[in-house]
Design a protein around this motif. Structure first.
Motif, PDB file in Angstrom:
ATOM      1  N   SER A  13      14.559  -8.100 -10.943  1.00  0.00           N
ATOM      2  CA  SER A  13      13.150  -8.073 -10.524  1.00  0.00           C
ATOM      3  C   SER A  13      12.996  -8.649  -9.125  1.00  0.00           C
ATOM      4  O   SER A  13      12.226  -8.144  -8.308  1.00  0.00           O
ATOM      5  N   TRP A  14      13.742  -9.715  -8.828  1.00  0.00           N
ATOM      6  CA  TRP A  14      13.663 -10.335  -7.493  1.00  0.00           C
ATOM      7  C   TRP A  14      14.129  -9.360  -6.413  1.00  0.00           C
ATOM      8  O   TRP A  14      13.530  -9.271  -5.345  1.00  0.00           O
ATOM      9  N   GLU A  21       7.998  -6.318  -1.118  1.00  0.00           N
ATOM     10  CA  GLU A  21       7.362  -7.189  -0.139  1.00  0.00           C
ATOM     11  C   GLU A  21       7.485  -6.619   1.272  1.00  0.00           C
ATOM     12  O   GLU A  21       6.519  -6.616   2.031  1.00  0.00           O
ATOM     13  N   MET A  22       8.659  -6.137   1.620  1.00  0.00           N
ATOM     14  CA  MET A  22       8.848  -5.570   2.960  1.00  0.00           C
ATOM     15  C   MET A  22       7.942  -4.358   3.182  1.00  0.00           C
ATOM     16  O   MET A  22       7.362  -4.199   4.247  1.00  0.00           O
ATOM     17  N   ILE A  28       1.654  -5.240   8.927  1.00  0.00           N
ATOM     18  CA  ILE A  28       1.590  -6.523   9.618  1.00  0.00           C
ATOM     19  C   ILE A  28       2.719  -6.634  10.635  1.00  0.00           C
ATOM     20  O   ILE A  28       2.513  -7.102  11.760  1.00  0.00           O
ATOM     21  N   LEU A  29       3.891  -6.179  10.266  1.00  0.00           N
ATOM     22  CA  LEU A  29       5.027  -6.205  11.201  1.00  0.00           C
ATOM     23  C   LEU A  29       4.732  -5.368  12.436  1.00  0.00           C
ATOM     24  O   LEU A  29       5.060  -5.761  13.554  1.00  0.00           O
ATOM     25  N   VAL A 101       1.494 -12.862  -6.589  1.00  0.00           N
ATOM     26  CA  VAL A 101       2.081 -12.909  -5.253  1.00  0.00           C
ATOM     27  C   VAL A 101       1.396 -12.006  -4.232  1.00  0.00           C
ATOM     28  O   VAL A 101       1.187 -12.444  -3.095  1.00  0.00           O
ATOM     29  N   PRO A 102       1.007 -10.776  -4.538  1.00  0.00           N
ATOM     30  CA  PRO A 102       0.390  -9.956  -3.488  1.00  0.00           C
ATOM     31  C   PRO A 102      -0.860 -10.573  -2.848  1.00  0.00           C
ATOM     32  O   PRO A 102      -1.189 -10.261  -1.713  1.00  0.00           O
ATOM     33  N   PHE A 103      -1.517 -11.489  -3.554  1.00  0.00           N
ATOM     34  CA  PHE A 103      -2.700 -12.131  -2.986  1.00  0.00           C
ATOM     35  C   PHE A 103      -2.351 -13.096  -1.848  1.00  0.00           C
ATOM     36  O   PHE A 103      -3.228 -13.484  -1.086  1.00  0.00           O
TER      37      PHE A 103
END
Length: 191
Positions: A13-14, A21-22, A28-29, A101-103
């Motif tokens: 899962s990680w 996440e990327m 944003i990147l 996490v997405p928050f």
């Protein structure tokens, strides 16, 4: 290392979530890469107000975009987790991730933006300290503490807290950075 202690499903899962996440942060990147030329032009003009307006509008955009994505990910958590893995335990971990996490990607995005802005305005120490604070003071200790108290779910909650605090610290450092450069710019260029 901490995640490996919870078994192969947690590690799987990680790995999936790192890729997720990327993808979530790609806009944003692109913003962080496009900001320095604009900021450089404004510094050349001595126009700090335009830098501040640009950073504030990008910050609002990042927070709104990532909050919208976070709500979308909650709505699509089950189908997304099923798409990402066929293992039910991995799916459970992914769904838990999507709840928290997405928050924090908005505040994390603000941190990334401020690192780029700090470098662009000639304050690389601010960018360096912000990166060190994010990783070594907030993120890694939060993962360890979260895992100690509530295993994988605790890690996800801790990541949310650490990244949110990082965004707050980044904004505070940005304000200090702008105060510093406003005192160093040539007063003739500002008029």
């Amino acid at each position: 290392m901490v995640m490996a202690g919870y078994g192969t499903a947690a590690v799987a899962s990680w790995a999936l979530l790192s890729r997720f996440e990327m993808l979530s942060l790609v806009v944003i990147l692109s913003l962080t890469m496009s900001m320095p030329p604009m900021i450089g032009r404004f510094i050349g003009e001595g126009n700090l107000e335009s830098i501040d307006r640009l950073v504030k509008s990008d910050t609002i955009f990042i927070l709104a975009l990532q909050t919208g994505f976070a709500f979308l990910f909650i709505l699509l958590a089950k189908p997304l987790s099923a798409l990402m893995s066929s293992d039910s335990h991995v799916q459970e971990l992914l769904i838990t991730f999507f709840k928290f996490v997405p928050f924090c990607y908005g505040p994390l995005g603000v941190c990334m933006l401020i690192v780029s802005v700090s470098n662009a305005v000639g304050q690389p120490k601010v960018a360096l300290w912000l990166s060190i604070i994010r990783l070594f003071v907030l993120y890694l200790p939060a993962i360890w503490i979260g895992a100690e108290f509530a295993q994988v779910q605790g890690m996800y909650i801790s990541i949310f807290i650490a990244n949110t605090l990082t965004g707050v610290v980044a904004w505070h450092l940005y304000k200090k950075c702008m105060e510093t450069i406003s005192g160093t710019l040539n007063p003739i260029a500002l008029s």
